[in-house]
Design a protein around this motif. Structure first.
Motif, PDB file in Angstrom:
ATOM      1  N   ARG A  58       0.137  11.589  -4.458  1.00  0.00           N
ATOM      2  CA  ARG A  58      -0.800  12.696  -4.309  1.00  0.00           C
ATOM      3  C   ARG A  58      -1.855  12.676  -5.407  1.00  0.00           C
ATOM      4  N   HIS A  59      -1.448  12.329  -6.609  1.00  0.00           N
ATOM      5  CA  HIS A  59      -2.392  12.306  -7.726  1.00  0.00           C
ATOM      6  C   HIS A  59      -3.344  11.110  -7.620  1.00  0.00           C
ATOM      7  N   PHE A  60      -2.776   9.936  -7.359  1.00  0.00           N
ATOM      8  CA  PHE A  60      -3.600   8.717  -7.374  1.00  0.00           C
ATOM      9  C   PHE A  60      -4.176   8.361  -6.014  1.00  0.00           C
ATOM     10  N   ARG A  61      -3.634   8.963  -4.969  1.00  0.00           N
ATOM     11  CA  ARG A  61      -4.044   8.655  -3.599  1.00  0.00           C
ATOM     12  C   ARG A  61      -3.935   7.166  -3.301  1.00  0.00           C
ATOM     13  N   ASP A  62      -2.876   6.591  -3.743  1.00  0.00           N
ATOM     14  CA  ASP A  62      -2.565   5.191  -3.474  1.00  0.00           C
ATOM     15  C   ASP A  62      -1.062   5.081  -3.218  1.00  0.00           C
TER      16      ASP A  62
END
Lengths: 455, 462
Positions: A58-62
């Motif tokens: 969710r934070h890095f979207r990876d």
């Protein structure tokens, strides 16, 4: 919304309400992803692993891959040795990483699993390796977990071969975004100094979309590079909570002198990094960096009236909040509430010293606090701006105070992991975010007759 | 085995997992499911505590106190997307934040003190106390602590026995939540239940306000919702649950057991419903009307169905034209959700060629299989490598799943629809069906995909 915090001071001494930290394993998982070809492994039950992957995604979207020992009731009675051995076998057979980085959870710690011995007794394929860090969730915070895994990289991998020291610096970047790591690398590169940064999540968690999914993206510090870090001339450990343990371990194990610094957020901390490199390697500071520094100072003068004197509350991880508070003081802002969820005495000592120096006497500073604390302080005497993670949005809304999102995690805004807040360019970005947030607020709040084109 | 696992079929050769993957029409056997995940595999599954938390968290005015180290509370803080029309208490995150000392000496005292502080600050009508992995190991007696606190404060302090490691399957946590709910709603001995004509709506969590949409439909046909389990519910409303005439069950995975208990204890029959997609909505409304046996209700239901579908049809048709021939994959938590999505995608002319769930049950997989074409791959507890393989092999255009699948799909250049906690828009009802269609369209047909397949002009020239 969320008007659940009473205005009057209430006793809050047990447990946490709206935590400003989370548990060690997620930090360890993030650090592990900064090794090339590494598969993080969570030694415990499945839930933790799923949560950490989800939160990081969710934070890095990876994508974030990690395996789990999949503990069940039997495992918690008989110990996790069989599960870890099976995991090691399966991980190398199925996913074939270069290295597997095991971290423990509160469950495997509580039942007392001796992971180091279990790894020794396991069959690890030729040329591959397994490292581990103890990361009990009931101690420290996610920052501690990051630190423990960085230290494990040193204790398991780094070696001194006994020859001449290589003209190279080791950089331990602290718990920051890939965008920050990229910027740090650029600065060192621009100074013409050879370096090894570990962990390095650039090109892992900010990898480009290529229509092809790489389970092990091209980024990350290779095992060989970490091994060779023992031959470097010096180590700069950035952030005492997240990086010093690894730097000190490398000094003790391989004799590489360690210089502890802050994460280079703000002018002073960036200056310190550049001067330490200059001193260590006798290089000249390139014009490019001098120009950037000048631009920051120019921008600070151009915009100081937007933010100078404003009361601000800052919270987040200690290694980010410490230099950030320093920069806010440089900007002329008044950080009146400064809080971290991570325990440890250094935080309050350093922040109080800074605020003393700036003459900010009416203030509240707390380590191991939570957002209930922060919210209560703000209710009693409000601030103009809030700086911290996405979790600040509840206070922001309840008290109608703008929030600038900085740190980990940011779950509700785009692009942030790619954009640096470190170095001089990071200073520019922080000024931009803070200034513009306050200006937007001013536009929004102004009456028709006060509404102006130029602010 | 597995030399190039990241991007090839090699990854699916985990022998223990063979039974969990079947191709409809080809494999004779049923999907093997409900097993523990393999040690050392990347599972998308969560834990028992997670299952309990997602079911109970939408009880809006309760305090949800997580007894354990901080992570369990942090990672479940307001991730559900359930909306409230009243209290926002459930959006706070309470944890006993167990430390090393507590793990050694036991955490019961700290839990009791935490409850004391919470009661003095908030006076909530109920506190749910969740047990986590470490609490299960150190053996804190949360039942005793809760019982004592209930006695002292005269409120419901309810233990939720959701120690994480008991199973890798969230369903066990659903059961723990259901037991806690039952404890909450069971009337005191000697209390007489006054029956009324309303329905309880079980397995509806008011994501993006979905309960409110269904409530509007039911009201229009002349039926009131007594209380939803647990979307937008309050402690007081839940306690009136035994008074309802009928239980509607939407998410069967989480609420099936509770519904059957309520039938036994309070004599409330239950009816499976599903308000996702126009076919499902119509079927559900009709069966509710049939249960009431009231001509007026039936008439109003038919009117509603006719009015809404005639409005929806031409709009869906526009999306159908754009989406015809697209291929989809589904990987979600439960089979109920998977079935609903299959129907909706089919309505849009999208062919579903891969379906998987984390916690599907054998009989559910059978029903699911009956809805699918031959050649469709059905997977239980898939790991990302398997998903990747089938996404590529089956040439998927769009995938429906949760947050962990999103990034994987995007990396492969595949559109994505969130049907999990990150979803902000209601997908229930006719308006939800339209929103769903739009989401499938904007994701599968995003102009961005075109850029992905282009190389930089400079590079082309070289």
């Amino acid at each position: 919304m969320l008007e659940c915090v009473p205005k009057e001071t209430v006793e809050h001494t047990v447990g946490k309400i709206n935590p400003a930290k989370t548990c060690q394993p997620i930090g360890a998982m993030y650090a592990s992803l900064g090794i090339h070809g590494c598969l993080p492994h969570s030694h415990g039950s499945q839930g933790c692993c799923a949560y950490h992957r989800m939160h990081l995604s969710r934070h890095f979207r990876d994508p974030v891959l990690a395996t789990s020992s999949s503990f069940t009731e039997g495992t918690s009675v008989f110990g996790g040795a069989a599960n870890l051995k099976t995991s090691i076998k399966n991980v190398f057979e199925i996913y074939n990483p270069e290295i597997m980085a095991v971290h423990t959870t509160c469950l495997s710690e509580t039942i007392g699993d001796d992971v180091a011995t279990m790894i020794k007794q396991s069959e690890v394929p030729e040329g591959k390796c397994v490292i581990h860090a103890n990361t009990p969730s009931y101690k420290g915070s996610h920052v501690t977990g990051f630190s423990n895994m960085c230290k494990a990289m040193v204790t398991y991998l780094a070696q001194f071969d006994g020859g001449a020291r290589k003209e190279r610096v080791n950089l331990i970047p602290g718990f920051v975004n890939p965008g920050d790591m990229r910027e740090m690398k650029r600065i060192v590169h621009d100074m013409g100094i050879d370096f090894t940064m570990f962990p390095d999540t650039t090109d892992v968690l900010d990898s480009p979309l290529t229509n092809k999914y790489e389970m092990y993206p091209k980024g990350g510090t290779t095992v060989a590079q970490i091994r060779d870090s023992g031959n470097s001339k010096m180590t700069l450990s950035l952030g005492s909570y997240s990086s010093d343990a690894a730097g000190i371990a490398l000094q003790e194990k391989c004799g590489v002198p360690c210089v502890p610094l802050d994460i280079p957020i703000g002018v002073k901390a960036t200056d310190d990094l550049i001067m330490a490199l200059k001193k260590g390697f006798g290089v000249k500071v390139p014009d490019e960096l001098t120009i950037e520094r000048g631009q920051v100072v120019d921008t600070l003068i151009d915009t100081h009236f937007h933010y100078q004197g404003k009361r601000v509350a800052v919270f987040g991880d200690p290694d980010i909040v410490i230099p950030l508070t320093e920069f806010l003081l440089t900007m002329g802002m008044r950080p009146v509430y400064v809080l971290t969820g991570t325990p440890g005495p250094q935080f309050e000592i350093r922040i109080n010293k800074m605020l003393d120096g700036a003459g900010i006497t009416e203030r509240k500073v707390k380590a191991e606090g939570d957002l209930f604390d922060l919210h209560q302080w703000i209710k009693q005497s409000p601030v103009d701006l809030l700086i911290g993670t996405s979790y600040g949005k509840y206070i922001s809304r309840a008290e109608d105070i703008p929030l600038v999102r900085v740190g980990f995690p940011v779950l509700d805004r785009a692009v942030h992991p790619l954009m640096p807040i470190v170095g001089y360019r990071g200073c520019m970005r922080l000024i931009e975010m803070i200034s513009n947030t306050l200006l937007e607020r001013r536009d929004r709040d102004s009456l028709d007759e006060d509404f102006e084109l130029v602010l | 085995m597995g030399t190039n696992c990241g991007s090839s079929a090699q990854t699916v050769c985990i022998e223990e997992r063979q039974g969990s993957i079947v191709t409809k029409g080809k494999s004779k056997s049923h999907v093997s499911c409900g097993n523990d995940s393999l040690a050392g595999s990347v599972s998308q599954r969560a834990c028992v505590y997670c299952g309990a938390r997602v079911v109970l968290n939408p009880v809006t005015d309760a305090v949800h106190l997580v007894h354990g180290p901080i992570g369990c509370a942090t990672f479940t803080w307001d991730i559900r997307g359930s909306l409230s029309s009243g209290s926002e208490m459930y959006r706070n995150s309470f944890s006993t934040d167990l430390r090393e000392r507590d793990v050694i000496f036991g955490g019961e005292k700290k839990l009791a003190e935490c409850i004391d502080e919470i009661v003095s600050k908030y006076r909530p009508p109920a506190i749910f106390v969740y047990s986590t992995c470490v609490v299960g190991v150190i053996g804190d007696d949360i039942i005793a602590v809760c019982k004592e606190a209930s006695r002292v404060y005269g409120i419901d302090v309810i233990p939720v026995e959701s120690t994480g490691f008991v199973s890798g399957n969230k369903i066990v946590g659903y059961r723990a939540a259901a037991e806690a709910l039952l404890r909450l709603i069971r009337p005191k001995e000697g209390t007489k239940i006054k029956k009324n004509n309303t329905v309880n709506f079980l397995g509806e969590y008011n994501l993006g306000g979905e309960k409110w949409i269904v409530e509007r439909y039911l009201r229009e046909i002349g039926i009131e919702i007594n209380v939803a389990f647990t979307g937008d519910s309050s402690v007081e409303a839940l306690k009136k649950a035994p008074e309802a005439r009928l239980n509607l069950v939407q998410c069967t995975g989480s609420m099936h057991w509770l519904a059957s208990q309520m039938e036994k204890e309070f004599g409330i029959p239950c009816l499976d419903v599903n308000f996702f997609g126009s076919e499902n909505i119509a079927t559900s409304l009709r069966s509710i009307a049939r249960f009431y046996g009231d001509d007026q209700v039936s008439k109003r239901a038919e009117e509603l169905i006719e009015r809404e579908t005639s409005m929806l049809r031409p709009q869906l048709e526009r999306y159908r034209d754009k989406l015809r021939g697209k291929r989809a994959a589904i990987y979600v938590g439960g089979a109920f959700k998977a079935m609903a999505i299959v129907r909706q995608l089919n309505e849009l002319g999208v062919e579903v060629v891969v379906v998987g769930t984390q916690t599907g049950r054998s009989e559910e997989y059978q029903t699911l299989s009956g809805m699918l074409e031959d050649g469709t791959v059905i997977i239980d507890d898939a790991n990302p490598a398997e998903l990747e393989r089938f996404l590529l092999e089956k040439k998927i255009d769009v995938m429906a799943g949760g947050v962990k699948e999103r990034t994987l799909a995007y990396k492969l250049g595949i559109g994505f629809i969130d049907h999990n906690h990150d979803r902000k828009d209601a997908l229930a009802g006719y308006e939800g069906a339209l929103r769903f269609a739009r989401e499938v369209y904007i994701s599968a047909c995003s102009p961005v995909w075109k850029h992905l397949r282009q190389v930089l002009p400079e590079r082309e020239r070289q």
